[in-house]
Design a protein around this motif. Structure first.
Motif, PDB file in Angstrom:
ATOM      1  N   GLU A  12       0.756  -1.265  -0.237  1.00 38.56           N
ATOM      2  CA  GLU A  12      -0.040   0.175   0.072  1.00 38.56           C
ATOM      3  C   GLU A  12       0.825   1.196  -0.249  1.00 38.56           C
ATOM      4  O   GLU A  12       0.181   2.444  -0.252  1.00 38.56           O
ATOM      5  CB  GLU A  12      -1.078  -0.073   1.329  1.00 38.56           C
ATOM      6  CG  GLU A  12      -0.422  -0.145   2.710  1.00 38.56           C
ATOM      7  CD  GLU A  12      -0.134  -1.481   3.146  1.00 38.56           C
ATOM      8  OE1 GLU A  12      -0.248  -1.738   4.228  1.00 38.56           O
ATOM      9  OE2 GLU A  12       0.055  -2.519   2.114  1.00 38.56           O
ATOM     10  N   GLN A 203       0.879  -6.108  -5.773  1.00 34.99           N
ATOM     11  CA  GLN A 203       0.216  -6.427  -4.506  1.00 34.99           C
ATOM     12  C   GLN A 203      -0.220  -8.050  -4.664  1.00 34.99           C
ATOM     13  O   GLN A 203      -0.708  -8.659  -3.725  1.00 34.99           O
ATOM     14  CB  GLN A 203      -1.418  -5.856  -4.674  1.00 34.99           C
ATOM     15  CG  GLN A 203      -1.168  -4.212  -4.703  1.00 34.99           C
ATOM     16  CD  GLN A 203      -0.894  -3.405  -5.919  1.00 34.99           C
ATOM     17  OE1 GLN A 203      -0.335  -3.961  -6.831  1.00 34.99           O
ATOM     18  NE2 GLN A 203      -1.296  -2.455  -5.882  1.00 34.99           N
ATOM     19  N   GLY A 385     -17.459  -4.194   1.434  1.00 32.97           N
ATOM     20  CA  GLY A 385     -16.090  -3.857   1.358  1.00 32.97           C
ATOM     21  C   GLY A 385     -15.297  -5.333   2.039  1.00 32.97           C
ATOM     22  O   GLY A 385     -14.325  -5.726   1.278  1.00 32.97           O
ATOM     23  N   ARG A 386     -15.802  -6.132   3.033  1.00 31.59           N
ATOM     24  CA  ARG A 386     -15.080  -7.025   3.454  1.00 31.59           C
ATOM     25  C   ARG A 386     -15.218  -8.123   2.631  1.00 31.59           C
ATOM     26  O   ARG A 386     -14.237  -8.937   2.004  1.00 31.59           O
ATOM     27  CB  ARG A 386     -15.731  -7.535   4.839  1.00 31.59           C
ATOM     28  CG  ARG A 386     -15.426  -6.896   6.126  1.00 31.59           C
ATOM     29  CD  ARG A 386     -16.119  -7.228   7.222  1.00 31.59           C
ATOM     30  NE  ARG A 386     -17.229  -7.352   7.423  1.00 31.59           N
ATOM     31  CZ  ARG A 386     -18.161  -6.199   8.206  1.00 31.59           C
ATOM     32  NH1 ARG A 386     -17.398  -5.126   8.647  1.00 31.59           N
ATOM     33  NH2 ARG A 386     -19.258  -6.131   8.234  1.00 31.59           N
ATOM     34  N   ILE A 389     -12.850  -7.621  -0.483  1.00 35.01           N
ATOM     35  CA  ILE A 389     -11.326  -7.585  -0.126  1.00 35.01           C
ATOM     36  C   ILE A 389     -10.935  -9.114  -0.230  1.00 35.01           C
ATOM     37  O   ILE A 389      -9.922  -9.672  -0.428  1.00 35.01           O
ATOM     38  CB  ILE A 389     -11.163  -7.005   1.223  1.00 35.01           C
ATOM     39  CG1 ILE A 389     -11.100  -5.198   1.009  1.00 35.01           C
ATOM     40  CG2 ILE A 389      -9.710  -7.345   1.634  1.00 35.01           C
ATOM     41  CD1 ILE A 389     -11.307  -4.583   2.160  1.00 35.01           C
ATOM     42  N   ARG A 392     -10.343 -10.481  -3.717  1.00 31.60           N
ATOM     43  CA  ARG A 392      -9.398  -9.628  -4.534  1.00 31.60           C
ATOM     44  C   ARG A 392      -8.604 -10.548  -5.524  1.00 31.60           C
ATOM     45  O   ARG A 392      -8.731 -10.277  -6.766  1.00 31.60           O
ATOM     46  CB  ARG A 392      -8.479  -9.036  -3.568  1.00 31.60           C
ATOM     47  CG  ARG A 392      -7.497  -8.281  -4.386  1.00 31.60           C
ATOM     48  CD  ARG A 392      -6.318  -7.929  -3.394  1.00 31.60           C
ATOM     49  NE  ARG A 392      -5.457  -9.155  -3.275  1.00 31.60           N
ATOM     50  CZ  ARG A 392      -4.150  -9.135  -2.644  1.00 31.60           C
ATOM     51  NH1 ARG A 392      -3.545  -7.815  -2.150  1.00 31.60           N
ATOM     52  NH2 ARG A 392      -3.515 -10.144  -2.517  1.00 31.60           N
ATOM     53  N   GLU A 412     -10.336  -3.557  -4.078  1.00 30.89           N
ATOM     54  CA  GLU A 412      -9.702  -3.550  -2.782  1.00 30.89           C
ATOM     55  C   GLU A 412      -9.372  -2.250  -2.169  1.00 30.89           C
ATOM     56  O   GLU A 412      -9.702  -1.745  -0.982  1.00 30.89           O
ATOM     57  CB  GLU A 412      -8.811  -4.610  -2.458  1.00 30.89           C
ATOM     58  CG  GLU A 412      -8.116  -4.663  -1.199  1.00 30.89           C
ATOM     59  CD  GLU A 412      -6.698  -5.533  -1.085  1.00 30.89           C
ATOM     60  OE1 GLU A 412      -6.567  -6.177  -0.192  1.00 30.89           O
ATOM     61  OE2 GLU A 412      -5.941  -4.864  -2.139  1.00 30.89           O
ATOM     62  N   ILE A 413      -8.578  -1.416  -3.087  1.00 32.15           N
ATOM     63  CA  ILE A 413      -8.351  -0.151  -2.650  1.00 32.15           C
ATOM     64  C   ILE A 413      -9.496   0.736  -2.496  1.00 32.15           C
ATOM     65  O   ILE A 413      -9.399   1.537  -1.332  1.00 32.15           O
ATOM     66  CB  ILE A 413      -7.352   0.436  -3.621  1.00 32.15           C
ATOM     67  CG1 ILE A 413      -6.072  -0.497  -3.607  1.00 32.15           C
ATOM     68  CG2 ILE A 413      -7.201   1.930  -3.448  1.00 32.15           C
ATOM     69  CD1 ILE A 413      -5.035  -0.017  -4.843  1.00 32.15           C
ATOM     70  N   TRP A 415     -12.776   0.054  -1.665  1.00 29.08           N
ATOM     71  CA  TRP A 415     -13.613  -0.307  -0.838  1.00 29.08           C
ATOM     72  C   TRP A 415     -12.865   0.020   0.641  1.00 29.08           C
ATOM     73  O   TRP A 415     -13.418   0.029   1.763  1.00 29.08           O
ATOM     74  CB  TRP A 415     -14.013  -1.841  -0.872  1.00 29.08           C
ATOM     75  CG  TRP A 415     -15.278  -1.791  -1.891  1.00 29.08           C
ATOM     76  CD1 TRP A 415     -15.221  -2.114  -3.163  1.00 29.08           C
ATOM     77  CD2 TRP A 415     -16.433  -1.318  -1.596  1.00 29.08           C
ATOM     78  NE1 TRP A 415     -16.456  -1.861  -3.822  1.00 29.08           N
ATOM     79  CE2 TRP A 415     -17.273  -1.472  -2.824  1.00 29.08           C
ATOM     80  CE3 TRP A 415     -17.299  -0.810  -0.239  1.00 29.08           C
ATOM     81  CZ2 TRP A 415     -18.546  -1.182  -2.613  1.00 29.08           C
ATOM     82  CZ3 TRP A 415     -18.685  -0.776  -0.360  1.00 29.08           C
ATOM     83  CH2 TRP A 415     -19.219  -0.834  -1.651  1.00 29.08           C
ATOM     84  N   LYS A 416     -11.492  -0.256   0.705  1.00 24.71           N
ATOM     85  CA  LYS A 416     -10.746   0.037   1.969  1.00 24.71           C
ATOM     86  C   LYS A 416     -10.972   1.418   2.355  1.00 24.71           C
ATOM     87  O   LYS A 416     -11.233   1.884   3.568  1.00 24.71           O
ATOM     88  CB  LYS A 416      -9.255  -0.259   1.618  1.00 24.71           C
ATOM     89  CG  LYS A 416      -9.046  -1.785   2.264  1.00 24.71           C
ATOM     90  CD  LYS A 416      -7.470  -2.085   2.301  1.00 24.71           C
ATOM     91  CE  LYS A 416      -7.316  -3.557   2.460  1.00 24.71           C
ATOM     92  NZ  LYS A 416      -5.620  -4.039   2.510  1.00 24.71           N
ATOM     93  N   GLN A 419     -14.415   2.162   3.710  1.00 25.32           N
ATOM     94  CA  GLN A 419     -14.589   1.658   5.065  1.00 25.32           C
ATOM     95  C   GLN A 419     -13.979   2.329   6.195  1.00 25.32           C
ATOM     96  O   GLN A 419     -14.425   2.977   6.997  1.00 25.32           O
ATOM     97  CB  GLN A 419     -13.739   0.127   5.218  1.00 25.32           C
ATOM     98  CG  GLN A 419     -14.537  -1.050   4.626  1.00 25.32           C
ATOM     99  CD  GLN A 419     -13.731  -2.386   4.640  1.00 25.32           C
ATOM    100  OE1 GLN A 419     -12.348  -2.170   4.428  1.00 25.32           O
ATOM    101  NE2 GLN A 419     -14.564  -3.358   4.744  1.00 25.32           N
ATOM    102  N   ALA A 420     -12.836   2.993   5.646  1.00 26.65           N
ATOM    103  CA  ALA A 420     -12.137   4.143   6.498  1.00 26.65           C
ATOM    104  C   ALA A 420     -12.992   5.266   6.504  1.00 26.65           C
ATOM    105  O   ALA A 420     -13.034   6.010   7.801  1.00 26.65           O
ATOM    106  CB  ALA A 420     -10.746   4.526   5.999  1.00 26.65           C
TER     107      ALA A 420
END
Length: 582
Positions: A12, A203, A385-386, A389, A392, A412-413, A415-416, A419-420
């Motif tokens: 990341e 990744q 999101g979970r 991920i 992925r 993944e990027i 949805w992370k 989530q944040a």
């Protein structure tokens, strides 16, 4: 399948650390400016009264794109994630740094994600009163016939278009003239490549396509997109003959014409091989009486560690020759002599970069009917999101067959980031407010086509239920339908094109078909099942949109990754809703 080995730290952190290293290694040429940490700017490039040249695209193609930032070339580059376009926020940040009051021309490769993100950035710049134009470079002769040139990919031909546009701007030409000269260079530039071995995303560490030890892919794209055909490995001369003959058949130069030549390595091709290719190019051109005015051999637009090469020819006239010879100085390209550090006419104050999007505030008199409260809604999004991920690698594998192999990583990027953003949402934030928060987070984090598409979906869906505190079954169906319409309006795809639309349409039709009395769970389950049917049906379709459209019949038999991620999202929303207390 063996994993590749790369010298990286945390995946990341790859792009920020790379940017820091690049700027730190070349402080006399490059600086990092703006809000986003993704705008690399020429130290002595932007000047008051000069058209700003902004370039950009995904990382993994180094020295493109930031390697072409410097005096006489681009004034700024917007840096995206690996194989993914920069976001509109990154692009507008770079444009504000390059803007000297005479307008901005944005140049990038002709890929769906880049087109969507740069178009959104253009709209933002124009709304801010900054004259802006854009051009998608389309030089890859293998990706579409001449009568559909607008569908072609941009590969190493960026090199010549950036050079011509940068020279025109450096000479003080106005915006319309700089754009016209860039378009002329684009029309005169043709490329074709070959790949011998794949690259791998940092990744995942997995090859983004498979190819036999004795095979080559003729016409391979810069992200590993399949080319015209796969064949047995041939000699350097035989391969070069096919690449050059295809280019010349369209270019149709005659004896006495002049060209510029670029023989470009894709990341893992030795200079021995590249010079063998150039040697044959020169033999062919000499045999036809075509003069090579300038030539470059090396790595100028790579694809991580892909093995292979491309040949690019720029057909010259006196006007283009003068611009090609105009001095420039950047990390990847220096022509002639520029006055390094000469700041005469330099802009003394950077332009404002705009303000952050305003968060929605709670409204009075909202409709409270329904079991999907803002808290339940945010948990539905968090579960989406979970599950994205967790899937992925599967999504990236699907994309590796018919695309560039980064869909799972990109999602993944995004949805992370969602989530944040939701984790920081106020407890009393409305569903519309959370949708706006999600849209900004996804768009800022993801520059691939999914960034603008899902950001527009979230914004439209939130607006559609803006008068509600909670969602009932009918309102949930409205939310889903508005999300679909946002994706269709932004992406212009239709059912049957083999895209995420092919999962979204049956999902929404199933949800709306239950009627106004259906429960929230029934609506979500119907959408989930409709998306699954649509996803599976994409295997029988031939791609008509995006990078996989170049495959034609070769795309049949494979599920579309965008449709797959759509199903995963709706399945996750349904599962979270079923767990929610009623």
């Amino acid at each position: 399948m063996n994993k590749s080995k790369k010298l990286i730290n945390l995946p990341e952190n790859i792009i920020p650390e790379m940017i820091q290293g690049m700027v730190g290694a070349h402080p006399d040429i490059l600086s990092l400016e703006g809000r986003t940490g993704r705008a690399i700017v020429a130290v002595d490039g932007p000047r008051d009264g000069k058209v700003g040249i902004v370039i950009g695209g995904g990382s993994g193609h180094e020295p493109a794109f930031a390697g072409y930032v410097g005096r006489g070339l681009a004034d700024a580059a917007a840096v995206g994630n690996i194989f993914a376009s920069p976001s509109p926020d990154h692009i507008t940040d770079a444009a504000h740094q390059a803007n000297g009051g005479a307008g901005v021309l944005m140049l990038y490769g002709n890929y769906t994600g880049d087109v969507l993100n740069f178009t959104m950035a253009l709209e933002e710049l124009e709304a801010a009163g900054i004259p802006a134009r854009q051009l998608a470079v389309a030089d890859d002769v293998a990706s579409a016939p001449a009568d559909r040139r607008g569908e072609r990919r941009g590969i190493a031909g960026d090199f010549f278009v950036f050079k011509i546009a940068g020279a025109a701007a450096d000479q003080g030409e106005p915006l319309a003239r700089v754009e016209a000269l860039a378009r002329k260079a684009n029309a005169h530039t043709l490329s074709m490549g070959v790949a011998l071995a794949p690259c791998s995303l940092p990744q995942t560490g997995k090859p983004n396509f498979e190819i036999g030890d004795d095979e080559m892919e003729i016409g391979m794209g810069l992200h590993g997109e399949p080319g015209m055909r796969r064949d047995k490995l041939a000699t350097a001369d035989a391969v070069t003959d096919e690449l050059v003959s295809t280019i010349l058949a369209e270019m149709q130069p005659v004896a006495g014409d002049r060209v510029a030549v670029l023989v470009n390595g894709l990341g893992a091709t030795t200079y021995v091989e590249l010079y063998l290719i150039f040697n044959r190019v020169k033999q062919i051109l000499d045999g036809r009486g075509i003069q090579i005015h300038r030539s470059w051999v090396g790595e100028y637009a790579t694809s991580l560690e892909m093995a292979g090469a491309s040949v690019t020819l720029l057909k010259l006239d006196d006007e283009l020759t003068g611009l090609l010879d105009h001095p420039c100085r950047s990390v990847a390209l220096t022509v002639g002599s520029t006055a390094a550090g000469d700041t005469r006419g330099a802009r003394t104050q950077r332009r404002a970069t705009g303000s952050e999007a305003q968060e929605a505030t709670p409204q009075a008199d909202l409709i409270t009917l329904g079991n999907i409260t803002p808290l339940v809604f945010r948990e539905m999004m968090a579960e989406a999101g979970r599950q994205i991920i967790a899937a992925r690698d599967w999504l990236s594998e699907l994309d590796g067959v018919i695309g560039d192999g980064d869909h799972g990583v990109t999602m993944e990027i995004g949805w992370k980031a969602v989530q944040a953003a939701l984790a920081n949402a106020p407890q009393d934030e409305t569903i519309e407010g959370s949708c706006k928060r999600m849209a900004k987070a996804f768009l800022d984090a993801v520059g691939a086509s999914s960034g603008p598409l899902y950001a527009t979906a979230f914004l439209r869906a939130g607006t559609a239920v803006g008068g509600r505190q909670n969602l009932d079954g009918a309102a949930l169906a409205t939310w889903l339908a508005a999300a679909l319409q946002g994706i269709r309006d932004r992406g212009r795809a239709e059912p049957g094109d083999k895209t995420m639309i092919d999962a979204w349409v049956p999902a929404v039709e199933a949800a709306q078909g239950l009627g106004a009395t259906a429960s929230e769970s029934e609506v979500m389950q119907a959408a989930r099942d409709g998306a699954e049917r649509g996803m599976n049906a994409t295997a029988a379709l031939e791609s008509r949109r995006g990078r996989s459209a170049k495959l034609g019949a070769r795309s049949v038999g494979h599920i579309d990754p965008g449709a797959a991620s759509t199903f995963i999202i709706l399945r996750a929303m349904s599962a979270a809703l079923d767990r929610a207390p009623v």
